[in-house]
Design a protein around this motif. Structure first.
Motif, PDB file in Angstrom:
ATOM      1  N   ASP A 237       0.707  -1.142   0.079  1.00 32.16           N
ATOM      2  CA  ASP A 237      -0.257  -0.088  -0.055  1.00 32.16           C
ATOM      3  C   ASP A 237       0.798   1.097   0.169  1.00 32.16           C
ATOM      4  N   ASN A 238       2.249   0.861   0.611  1.00 32.64           N
ATOM      5  CA  ASN A 238       2.616   2.514   0.639  1.00 32.64           C
ATOM      6  C   ASN A 238       3.781   2.672  -0.561  1.00 32.64           C
ATOM      7  N   HIS A 239       4.308   2.103  -0.885  1.00 32.68           N
ATOM      8  CA  HIS A 239       4.404   1.675  -2.417  1.00 32.68           C
ATOM      9  C   HIS A 239       3.488   2.176  -3.323  1.00 32.68           C
ATOM     10  N   GLU A 240       2.228   2.152  -3.308  1.00 28.09           N
ATOM     11  CA  GLU A 240       2.239   2.666  -4.615  1.00 28.09           C
ATOM     12  C   GLU A 240       1.536   4.277  -3.962  1.00 28.09           C
ATOM     13  N   LEU A 241       1.390   4.872  -2.348  1.00 23.94           N
ATOM     14  CA  LEU A 241       1.018   5.950  -2.003  1.00 23.94           C
ATOM     15  C   LEU A 241       1.833   7.259  -3.578  1.00 23.94           C
ATOM     16  N   PHE A 242       2.776   7.797  -2.673  1.00 27.70           N
ATOM     17  CA  PHE A 242       2.882   9.070  -2.885  1.00 27.70           C
ATOM     18  C   PHE A 242       4.451   9.535  -2.722  1.00 27.70           C
ATOM     19  N   ASP A 243       5.477  10.078  -2.687  1.00 32.97           N
ATOM     20  CA  ASP A 243       6.601  10.381  -1.870  1.00 32.97           C
ATOM     21  C   ASP A 243       6.078  11.997  -1.571  1.00 32.97           C
ATOM     22  N   VAL A 244       5.425  12.444  -2.351  1.00 32.07           N
ATOM     23  CA  VAL A 244       5.203  13.934  -2.970  1.00 32.07           C
ATOM     24  C   VAL A 244       4.281  14.625  -3.242  1.00 32.07           C
ATOM     25  N   VAL A 245       2.870  14.942  -2.884  1.00 28.26           N
ATOM     26  CA  VAL A 245       1.693  15.764  -2.832  1.00 28.26           C
ATOM     27  C   VAL A 245       2.210  16.859  -2.973  1.00 28.26           C
ATOM     28  N   THR A 246       1.477  17.384  -3.602  1.00 28.70           N
ATOM     29  CA  THR A 246       0.796  18.935  -4.616  1.00 28.70           C
ATOM     30  C   THR A 246      -0.478  19.993  -4.804  1.00 28.70           C
ATOM     31  N   ALA A 247      -0.660  20.651  -3.632  1.00 31.70           N
ATOM     32  CA  ALA A 247      -2.155  20.970  -3.897  1.00 31.70           C
ATOM     33  C   ALA A 247      -1.826  22.577  -4.046  1.00 31.70           C
ATOM     34  N   LEU A 248      -1.614  23.207  -5.415  1.00 30.41           N
ATOM     35  CA  LEU A 248      -0.854  25.002  -5.434  1.00 30.41           C
ATOM     36  C   LEU A 248      -2.149  25.324  -6.368  1.00 30.41           C
ATOM     37  N   GLU A 249      -2.117  26.365  -6.001  1.00 31.13           N
ATOM     38  CA  GLU A 249      -3.143  27.303  -6.447  1.00 31.13           C
ATOM     39  C   GLU A 249      -4.307  26.637  -6.317  1.00 31.13           C
ATOM     40  N   ILE A 250      -4.903  25.623  -5.875  1.00 32.84           N
ATOM     41  CA  ILE A 250      -6.485  24.699  -5.815  1.00 32.84           C
ATOM     42  C   ILE A 250      -7.413  25.516  -5.151  1.00 32.84           C
ATOM     43  N   ILE A 251      -6.836  25.029  -3.704  1.00 32.65           N
ATOM     44  CA  ILE A 251      -7.631  25.490  -2.812  1.00 32.65           C
ATOM     45  C   ILE A 251      -9.293  26.294  -2.333  1.00 32.65           C
ATOM     46  N   GLU A 252      -8.417  27.316  -2.789  1.00 29.83           N
ATOM     47  CA  GLU A 252      -9.411  28.567  -2.860  1.00 29.83           C
ATOM     48  C   GLU A 252      -9.959  28.438  -4.599  1.00 29.83           C
ATOM     49  N   HIS A 253     -10.032  27.652  -5.524  1.00 26.37           N
ATOM     50  CA  HIS A 253     -11.204  27.295  -6.066  1.00 26.37           C
ATOM     51  C   HIS A 253     -12.746  26.220  -6.400  1.00 26.37           C
ATOM     52  N   VAL A 254     -11.987  25.215  -4.922  1.00 22.37           N
ATOM     53  CA  VAL A 254     -13.068  24.458  -4.541  1.00 22.37           C
ATOM     54  C   VAL A 254     -13.724  24.320  -3.352  1.00 22.37           C
ATOM     55  N   PRO A 255     -15.378  23.514  -3.272  1.00 22.62           N
ATOM     56  CA  PRO A 255     -16.164  24.445  -2.319  1.00 22.62           C
ATOM     57  C   PRO A 255     -15.753  23.873  -1.043  1.00 22.62           C
ATOM     58  N   ASP A 256     -14.591  22.912  -0.892  1.00 22.55           N
ATOM     59  CA  ASP A 256     -14.361  21.679   0.154  1.00 22.55           C
ATOM     60  C   ASP A 256     -12.766  21.736   0.647  1.00 22.55           C
ATOM     61  N   PRO A 257     -11.873  22.476   1.154  1.00 16.25           N
ATOM     62  CA  PRO A 257     -10.691  23.039   0.475  1.00 16.25           C
ATOM     63  C   PRO A 257      -9.888  21.746   1.660  1.00 16.25           C
ATOM     64  N   THR A 258     -10.857  21.717   2.655  1.00 15.19           N
ATOM     65  CA  THR A 258     -10.103  20.537   3.760  1.00 15.19           C
ATOM     66  C   THR A 258     -10.474  19.265   3.601  1.00 15.19           C
ATOM     67  N   SER A 259     -11.939  19.034   2.651  1.00 17.25           N
ATOM     68  CA  SER A 259     -11.738  17.798   1.968  1.00 17.25           C
ATOM     69  C   SER A 259     -10.442  17.500   1.203  1.00 17.25           C
ATOM     70  N   LEU A 260      -9.998  18.230  -0.066  1.00 18.72           N
ATOM     71  CA  LEU A 260      -8.790  18.394  -0.762  1.00 18.72           C
ATOM     72  C   LEU A 260      -7.802  17.587  -0.244  1.00 18.72           C
ATOM     73  N   LEU A 261      -7.740  18.617   0.819  1.00 22.76           N
ATOM     74  CA  LEU A 261      -6.201  18.171   1.595  1.00 22.76           C
ATOM     75  C   LEU A 261      -6.169  16.629   2.608  1.00 22.76           C
ATOM     76  N   ARG A 262      -7.355  16.647   3.139  1.00 19.21           N
ATOM     77  CA  ARG A 262      -7.413  15.772   3.648  1.00 19.21           C
ATOM     78  C   ARG A 262      -7.423  14.505   2.708  1.00 19.21           C
ATOM     79  N   SER A 263      -7.931  14.717   2.020  1.00 17.92           N
ATOM     80  CA  SER A 263      -7.464  13.931   0.745  1.00 17.92           C
ATOM     81  C   SER A 263      -6.248  13.342   0.545  1.00 17.92           C
ATOM     82  N   ALA A 264      -5.495  14.108  -0.220  1.00 23.69           N
ATOM     83  CA  ALA A 264      -4.272  14.049  -0.158  1.00 23.69           C
ATOM     84  C   ALA A 264      -3.567  13.845   0.678  1.00 23.69           C
ATOM     85  N   VAL A 265      -4.022  14.149   1.643  1.00 29.63           N
ATOM     86  CA  VAL A 265      -2.470  13.474   2.501  1.00 29.63           C
ATOM     87  C   VAL A 265      -2.541  11.868   3.294  1.00 29.63           C
ATOM     88  N   SER A 266      -3.876  11.704   2.697  1.00 26.11           N
ATOM     89  CA  SER A 266      -4.343  10.329   2.731  1.00 26.11           C
ATOM     90  C   SER A 266      -3.463   9.060   1.557  1.00 26.11           C
TER      91      SER A 266
END
Length: 380
Positions: A237-266
């Motif tokens: 599972d860890n192998h198929e995850l990511f070492d780096v995740v970027t969310a640049l200039e995106i959270i100000e354009h979505v209805p729920d930024p917390t949802s986006l960020l927590r999914s990114a962390v997952s």
């Protein structure tokens, strides 16, 4: 003289400024809500705090807006992100190099002859790393990550149209970049190595949901084959995850930024780093990012930003760090196993435009996060 909302254009504001009618010019620009200076945002009830079957987190009007802009994505005269991208990369390099040095100190490598630590690797910074670029747009950052040596880069965006622009730019005959769209076991597969994969028409919540169900199916399969599959399964599972995740200039354009960020962390591996950049919600940002950028200079199309959707560094840190991530199906984790993780901020800097502002030359300034800023958060 009163102006209705449908007459507010760049030409109107410029004309009033030329006539030195300052008061009317400023009153013609949509004003921010005073109450928005202090968001009453409930970080604990975001869609991301539920199971990984979170609903789609995209605004159709925002998707349409950026789809219509897709043909200008790589035009530095039309897209300020082209000029901003080098300093975003500089910040990310500094954070990743600091992480690399820390890891070398904690786990020093020695040559075979004495106790002298081995010299730092001459390999590219992201050699062997997997990167996820959320809201990849036309591929500005995605391509940069690939050129820094990442083994695989996945770019995901809610707009299928803008992703097609990214594909054409990344995979033309002289780009030197490799598409991995023909690898893997499906168009939304993120396990491929050695290349770039673009996924259009998908949010990161849907991607995390896809990964979570894929992991669950694999775990059930392995349980049938082994009495104790958890260790091997978690490593995979860890192998198929990511070492780096970027969310640049995106959270100000979505209805729920917390949802986006927590999914990114997952979707981050343990010790992985999440990079987030956005615009702070200050009077200075209103003047520069909206009045100046959209209505006076015309460097950004009118309506690109909503000041009430800007986010401060403290607010984003709360979204990312004030929650225990991971766990099984009820926790919103995409990894499908029991470990719990916390996030810690490991870097923060402002991104400022150097005068004269019309040239859009950017620099990093850790002391000025009043307008554009970028932060780094590590999973531990």
């Amino acid at each position: 003289m009163l102006l209705s909302s449908n007459t507010i254009t760049k030409a109107t504001v410029r004309k009033l400024l030329a006539e030195k009618n300052w008061k009317l010019a400023l009153s013609s620009v949509p004003s921010p809500s005073l109450s928005a200076l202090a968001h009453n945002y409930d970080f604990s009830t975001s869609a991301a705090s539920s199971s990984p079957s979170a609903s789609t987190n995209s605004n159709p009007s925002e998707v349409d807006k950026f789809s219509s802009f897709a043909g200008h994505w790589w035009d530095s005269r039309a897209n300020p992100l082209v000029g901003m991208n080098p300093i975003r990369i500089r910040f990310m390099r500094e954070v990743l190099l600091a992480q690399q040095r820390q890891q070398q100190q904690q786990h020093p490598r020695h040559d075979g002859h004495n106790d002298t630590p081995a010299s730092p690797s001459s390999l590219p910074l992201l050699h062997g790393k997997r990167v996820l670029d959320i809201g990849c747009g036309g591929g500005l950052l995605t391509e940069s990550m690939a050129r820094l040596g990442a083994s695989s880069v996945v770019g995901v965006d809610a707009s299928s149209h803008v992703v097609e622009v990214a594909k054409r730019h990344s995979f033309h005959s002289g780009s030197g970049l490799r598409s991995c769209d023909d690898d893997g076991d499906g168009e939304n597969d993120t396990t491929v190595e050695d290349g770039i994969r673009y996924i259009g028409g998908m949010t990161v919540e849907e991607l995390a949901n896809h990964h979570w169900h894929y992991s669950q199916r694999r775990r059930r399969r392995r349980r049938r084959l082994s009495e104790n599959p958890s260790s091997e399964t978690n490593n995979r599972d860890n192998h198929e995850l990511f070492d780096v995740v970027t969310a640049l200039e995106i959270i100000e354009h979505v209805p729920d930024p917390t949802s986006l960020l927590r999914s990114a962390v997952s979707l981050l591996r343990p010790d992985g780093i999440l990079f987030v950049s956005t615009i702070n919600r200050t009077w200075k940002s209103y003047g520069m990012a909206i009045v100046a950028a959209e209505y006076i200079s015309g460097k950004v199309p009118v309506g690109t930003h909503d000041w009430n959707r800007f986010w401060s560094p403290d607010e984003v840190e709360r979204m990312v760090c004030d929650v225990e991530h991971g766990g099984d199906s009820g926790s919103g984790g995409a990894t499908g196993h029991e470990e719990k993780y916390v996030m810690k901020q490991v870097g923060l800097s402002g991104m400022v435009i150097q005068p004269p502002f019309v040239n859009l030359k950017w620099s990093l300034d850790p002391l000025d996060t009043d307008v554009n800023w970028i932060g780094a958060y590590q999973k531990r």
